[in-house]
Design a protein around this motif. Structure first.
Motif, short mmCIF file in Angstrom:
data_model
loop_
_atom_site.label_atom_id
_atom_site.label_comp_id
_atom_site.label_asym_id
_atom_site.label_seq_id
_atom_site.Cartn_x
_atom_site.Cartn_y
_atom_site.Cartn_z
N MET A 32 21.46 14.89 52.80
CA MET A 32 22.06 13.83 51.99
C MET A 32 21.97 12.49 52.71
O MET A 32 21.67 11.47 52.10
CB MET A 32 23.52 14.16 51.66
CG MET A 32 23.72 15.42 50.85
SD MET A 32 23.02 15.33 49.20
CE MET A 32 24.15 14.21 48.43
N LEU A 33 22.24 12.49 54.01
CA LEU A 33 22.15 11.25 54.78
C LEU A 33 20.74 10.67 54.71
O LEU A 33 20.57 9.47 54.51
CB LEU A 33 22.55 11.48 56.25
CG LEU A 33 22.40 10.27 57.16
CD1 LEU A 33 23.28 9.11 56.72
CD2 LEU A 33 22.69 10.67 58.61
N GLU A 34 19.75 11.52 54.83
CA GLU A 34 18.37 11.04 54.77
C GLU A 34 18.07 10.39 53.42
O GLU A 34 17.50 9.30 53.36
CB GLU A 34 17.40 12.20 55.03
CG GLU A 34 15.95 11.75 55.03
CD GLU A 34 15.00 12.84 55.45
OE1 GLU A 34 13.85 12.50 55.78
OE2 GLU A 34 15.38 14.03 55.45
N GLN A 35 18.47 11.03 52.33
CA GLN A 35 18.24 10.45 51.00
C GLN A 35 18.98 9.13 50.84
O GLN A 35 18.44 8.17 50.27
CB GLN A 35 18.70 11.43 49.92
CG GLN A 35 17.85 12.66 49.81
CD GLN A 35 18.41 13.65 48.79
OE1 GLN A 35 19.23 13.31 47.94
NE2 GLN A 35 17.97 14.88 48.87
N THR A 36 20.19 9.07 51.35
CA THR A 36 20.97 7.83 51.26
C THR A 36 20.30 6.72 52.03
O THR A 36 20.17 5.59 51.53
CB THR A 36 22.41 8.07 51.78
OG1 THR A 36 23.05 8.99 50.90
CG2 THR A 36 23.21 6.77 51.82
N LEU A 37 19.86 6.99 53.26
CA LEU A 37 19.23 5.95 54.07
C LEU A 37 17.91 5.49 53.47
O LEU A 37 17.62 4.29 53.46
CB LEU A 37 19.04 6.43 55.50
CG LEU A 37 20.32 6.61 56.31
CD1 LEU A 37 20.01 7.21 57.68
CD2 LEU A 37 21.07 5.29 56.45
N VAL A 38 17.12 6.42 52.95
CA VAL A 38 15.86 6.04 52.30
C VAL A 38 16.14 5.07 51.16
O VAL A 38 15.50 4.01 51.04
CB VAL A 38 15.09 7.28 51.81
CG1 VAL A 38 13.98 6.89 50.84
CG2 VAL A 38 14.50 8.05 52.98
N SER A 39 17.10 5.40 50.30
CA SER A 39 17.37 4.54 49.15
C SER A 39 18.04 3.24 49.57
O SER A 39 17.72 2.17 49.05
CB SER A 39 18.19 5.27 48.09
OG SER A 39 19.51 5.51 48.51
N LEU A 40 18.96 3.29 50.54
CA LEU A 40 19.66 2.08 50.99
C LEU A 40 18.70 1.07 51.59
O LEU A 40 18.78 -0.13 51.31
CB LEU A 40 20.74 2.46 52.01
CG LEU A 40 21.52 1.30 52.63
CD1 LEU A 40 22.29 0.54 51.57
CD2 LEU A 40 22.44 1.82 53.72
N LEU A 41 17.78 1.54 52.41
CA LEU A 41 16.87 0.62 53.10
C LEU A 41 15.82 0.03 52.18
O LEU A 41 15.10 -0.89 52.57
CB LEU A 41 16.24 1.32 54.30
CG LEU A 41 17.25 1.69 55.40
CD1 LEU A 41 16.61 2.56 56.46
CD2 LEU A 41 17.88 0.44 56.01
N LYS A 42 15.73 0.51 50.94
CA LYS A 42 14.83 -0.08 49.94
C LYS A 42 15.51 -1.18 49.13
O LYS A 42 14.85 -1.89 48.39
CB LYS A 42 14.31 1.00 48.99
CG LYS A 42 13.32 1.94 49.64
CD LYS A 42 12.85 2.97 48.63
CE LYS A 42 11.88 3.94 49.28
NZ LYS A 42 11.48 5.00 48.33
N VAL A 43 16.83 -1.31 49.27
CA VAL A 43 17.56 -2.31 48.51
C VAL A 43 17.22 -3.70 49.03
O VAL A 43 17.24 -3.95 50.24
CB VAL A 43 19.09 -2.07 48.60
CG1 VAL A 43 19.87 -3.21 47.95
CG2 VAL A 43 19.46 -0.74 47.98
N ARG A 44 16.90 -4.58 48.12
CA ARG A 44 16.55 -5.95 48.47
C ARG A 44 17.69 -6.59 49.27
O ARG A 44 18.85 -6.55 48.86
CB ARG A 44 16.28 -6.74 47.19
CG ARG A 44 15.83 -8.16 47.41
CD ARG A 44 15.55 -8.90 46.11
NE ARG A 44 16.67 -8.78 45.17
CZ ARG A 44 16.53 -8.31 43.93
NH1 ARG A 44 15.37 -7.93 43.48
NH2 ARG A 44 17.58 -8.24 43.13
N GLY A 45 17.37 -7.16 50.41
CA GLY A 45 18.35 -7.86 51.22
C GLY A 45 19.04 -7.01 52.27
O GLY A 45 19.72 -7.56 53.14
N VAL A 46 18.88 -5.70 52.23
CA VAL A 46 19.51 -4.86 53.24
C VAL A 46 18.66 -4.88 54.50
O VAL A 46 17.46 -4.64 54.46
CB VAL A 46 19.70 -3.40 52.74
CG1 VAL A 46 20.11 -2.48 53.87
CG2 VAL A 46 20.71 -3.36 51.62
N ARG A 47 19.31 -5.20 55.61
CA ARG A 47 18.64 -5.24 56.91
C ARG A 47 19.20 -4.11 57.78
O ARG A 47 20.42 -3.94 57.86
CB ARG A 47 18.87 -6.56 57.61
CG ARG A 47 18.41 -7.78 56.83
CD ARG A 47 18.71 -9.08 57.54
NE ARG A 47 19.99 -9.00 58.27
CZ ARG A 47 20.35 -9.86 59.21
NH1 ARG A 47 19.58 -10.85 59.54
NH2 ARG A 47 21.53 -9.74 59.83
#
Length: 124
Positions: A32-47
């Motif tokens: 679940m963490l992996e899926q969350t990080l993959v999707s989070l890091l694709k969000v525009r503006g997230v560094r």
């Protein structure tokens, strides 16, 4: 006649170019963490520099996933004083640890975004 609302601390911080920290709370669900990080890091503006992973416990598979994304999670191991804590007390203690840690790591931030390891994000 309506007046524009004054800028609060969050708006002022963002208008000066600040980024709110994003805390990802995790425990023992590496997939679940992996899926969350993959999707989070694709969000525009997230560094990645604004992302903090806080793990409840020290599950090695969760540590491995976080490190595969170049994050070093902060691990929270409950230190019991006196009687054992029930589930609600453990959750409250962990959230206290999470909030204390994020504002120690990002002292200029007036707020933080808190997400859990089962969130999925849209890139837009």
């Amino acid at each position: 006649r309506l007046r524009a609302a004054a800028h609060g601390p969050i708006e002022a911080f963002l208008s000066r170019g600040g980024n709110l920290p994003i805390v990802v709370i995790t425990a023992n669900r590496p997939d679940m963490l992996e899926q969350t990080l993959v999707s989070l890091l694709k969000v525009r503006g997230v560094r990645p520099a604004d992302v903090l992973i806080v793990q409840d416990g020290t599950d090695p598979s969760v540590l491995s996933v976080a490190r595969s994304f170049k994050f070093e999670p902060v691990c929270h191991e409950h230190r019991l004083r006196g009687a054992a804590m029930d589930g609600a007390q453990k959750i409250a203690a962990h959230y206290r640890f999470v909030l204390t840690t994020v504002f120690e790591r990002f002292p200029a931030a007036p707020a933080a975004i808190v997400v859990e390891d089962d969130f999925l994000f849209s890139p837009d």
